[in-house]
Design an enzyme around this catalytic site. Structure first.
Site: not given
Ligand code: NAD
Length: 499
Positions: A149, A173, A226, A281, A384
């Site tokens: 997000f 997605k 995450s 991040c 985090e």
């Molecule tokens: P998230 O892991 O909750 O969601 C990311 C994606 O995974 C979304 O599209 C979501 O729909 C999907 N998802 C969520 N739960 C799932 C499940 N159980 N099974 C399959 N798919 C699932 O992450 P978020 O809250 O949207 O984003 C924040 C996180 O992203 C933080 O941890 C941040 O550090 C990380 N992030 C990392 C980078 C990087 O380059 N390392 C960049 C941006 C954000």
């Protein structure tokens, strides 16, 4: 209420699964739209369309493909304000921050306009008598990306621009929390001349993600989000024989040496710790001053700056420093972690727990927090938090500060503030973290370098954007050829090779 769609085969398509998620306005806490959550059948429909469209796209010469991206850049600039507004409305970040989100994606699109150069193969003539050998990079076919997000414009573009430049079809997605901008990007790509079916958006949750993971036709998956989900997607995707790269969470440390310019360090921590409400991040969430005197000076400079931060909705104007966090659950989680910090003995120097914004009491605003005397065993250090909470861990020496950052399970970004070249160089060489800043708090590499962390912040071999993206989205094929005309009648060579 607005019902959002998928974008499949060049059309806005209504969801048919009967499942929806609420899209909130984080500044007011109101539901502003609902987004369909795709079933495996809906995902499959998009994959079939992509598989049909992709061969002709791969056969289109790379320069023509690049021209679509060129036009797309113009359209992004034309619609920058519109995109930023839509992004802020669903995500909550300020308008300048939202425009920055689009801009950092746009820069990767610009880089991908160089695809014809990046996709040039290698050639060896006379690899053997009358034998030539060449390697080429070919598109994978149908590729997919799952995005978080917090950068709903930038991260989708980091994935689909190189994938499409290489001749692939791409299924996105996006996060179900802020899906409008990804849909707008897909429309703009088509306005730029992209054939239907090459970029599609399938909205959804775990069900759509699992459908991607187990779909035979999908060749590669890019994921950003995450760490627990990154680990799941990497493990499952690889077990299905796909090429997978996953980028996970972070806990970025900034080391402040006694010789640092303390005003500069404090200013940097304000932007890197509290900007975008800490939902980056690459945010700095741990400050590590070396020596008690440095720590005291730093805290003294930080406190008034933190107290001056203006928290508000994106509509309140350009002087707002950060907006709400993304959901009520995120706010609750941040405040719960702050409480564990207090309970476990950290000193809460700036307490934002009672923060409330008049007129926006139902919004997900979180006041800024600053902790001192945080230790390695505390939850606020290990986890985090992804909110406006900065923890200070005091280190006695540079070596102690270095090992603190090195021992943490995450390894996305880090920074050191010092005037000493030796220390800075030693830090850059020894630290086991992917992106390092020297007097730069958020060292995000530009489009033509690659982006990626180490340790539990990444799963996979190749980074995002830069030259790695062209490797991730292509396969190498090597051809060895011998032509009869290379030989004279009777099997003799025109030119006798040396022994
Ligand atoms: P998230 O892991 O909750 O969601 C990311 C994606 O995974 C979304 O599209 C979501 O729909 C999907 N998802 C969520 N739960 C799932 C499940 N159980 N099974 C399959 N798919 C699932 O992450 P978020 O809250 O949207 O984003 C924040 C996180 O992203 C933080 O941890 C941040 O550090 C990380 N992030 C990392 C980078 C990087 O380059 N390392 C960049 C941006 C954000």
């Amino acid at each position: 209420m607005q019902e959002l769609t998928h974008y499949i085969g060049g059309e806005h398509v209504k969801g048919t699964s009967g499942r929806f998620a609420d899209v909130m306005n984080p500044a007011t806490g109101e539901v502003q739209a609902k987004v369909p959550l795709a079933s495996a059948d809906e995902l499959d429909k998009a994959v079939q369309i992509a598989a049909e469209a992709q061969p002709a796209w791969a056969a289109t010469n790379p320069q023509r493909r690049a021209r679509v991206l060129m036009k797309f850049v113009d359209l992004l600039n034309r619609d920058m304000d519109k995109l930023a507004e839509a992004l802020s409305r669903e995500h909550g970040k300020t308008l300048p921050d939202a425009a920055g989100d689009v801009q950092r994606g746009l820069e990767v699109v610009e880089y991908c306009i160089g695809a014809p150069q990046m996709l040039k193969g290698e050639y060896t003539d006379n690899a053997g008598p009358g034998i030539d050998m060449y390697s080429m990079r070919q598109a994978l076919g149908v590729t997919a990306g799952i995005t978080p997000f917090n950068f709903p414009a930038m991260i989708p573009m980091w994935m689909f621009a190189p994938a499409i430049a290489c001749g692939n079809a791409f299924i996105l997605k996006p996060s179900e929390r802020d899906p409008s901008v990804p849909l707008m990007l897909a429309e703009l790509m088509e306005e730029a001349g992209l054939p239907k079916g090459i970029l599609q958006v399938v909205n959804g949750d775990k069900e759509a993600v699992d459908a991607i993971l187990y779909h035979d036709v999908i060749q590669s998956i890019g994921f950003v989000g995450s760490t627990p989900i990154a680990e799941y997607i990497y493990g499952t995707g690889c077990s299905q024989g796909k090429r997978v790269q996953c980028f996970g969470g972070a806990k970025n440390h900034m080391i402040v040496m006694p010789d640092a310019d303390m005003d500069q360090a404090a200013d940097a921590l304000i932007g890197a710790g509290y900007g975008a409400a800490g939902e980056r991040c690459m945010a700095i969430s741990v400050a590590v001053p070396v020596g008690d005197e440095t720590a005291d000076r730093l805290i003294e400079k930080l406190v008034p700056r933190i107290e001056k931060l203006k928290v508000g909705p994106y509509t309140a104007g350009a002087d707002v420093d950060y907006g709400p966090v993304v959901t009520a659950a995120a706010k609750e989680n941040i405040l719960r972690l702050v409480q564990t910090g207090v309970d476990q003995g950290a000193k809460l120097v700036v307490d934002g727990r009672d923060f409330s914004l008049q007129g926006y009491e139902d919004g997900y605003f979180v006041g800024a927090h600053l902790f001192d005397n945080v230790t390695k065993d505390m939850d606020i250090y290990k986890t985090e938090i992804f909110g406006p909470v900065l923890s200070t861990v005091r280190a006695k020496t540079y070596e102690e500060a270095l090992s603190l950052a090195m021992d943490h399970e995450y390894g996305n970004g880090t920074a050191i503030f010092t005037r000493d070249g030796d220390t800075a160089r030693d830090f850059a060489n020894r630290i086991n973290i992917g992106m390092v800043g020297i007097n730069v708090p958020i060292p995000v590499p530009l489009a033509y370098h690659t982006f990626g962390g180490w340790k539990k912040s990444v799963f996979g071999d190749l980074n995002q954007h830069g030259p790695d993206a062209f490797k991730f989205y292509t396969r190498t094929k090597t051809v060895t050829s011998r032509w009869p005309s290379g030989l004279k009648e009777g099997g003799e060579f025109h030119f006798k090779p040396m022994d």
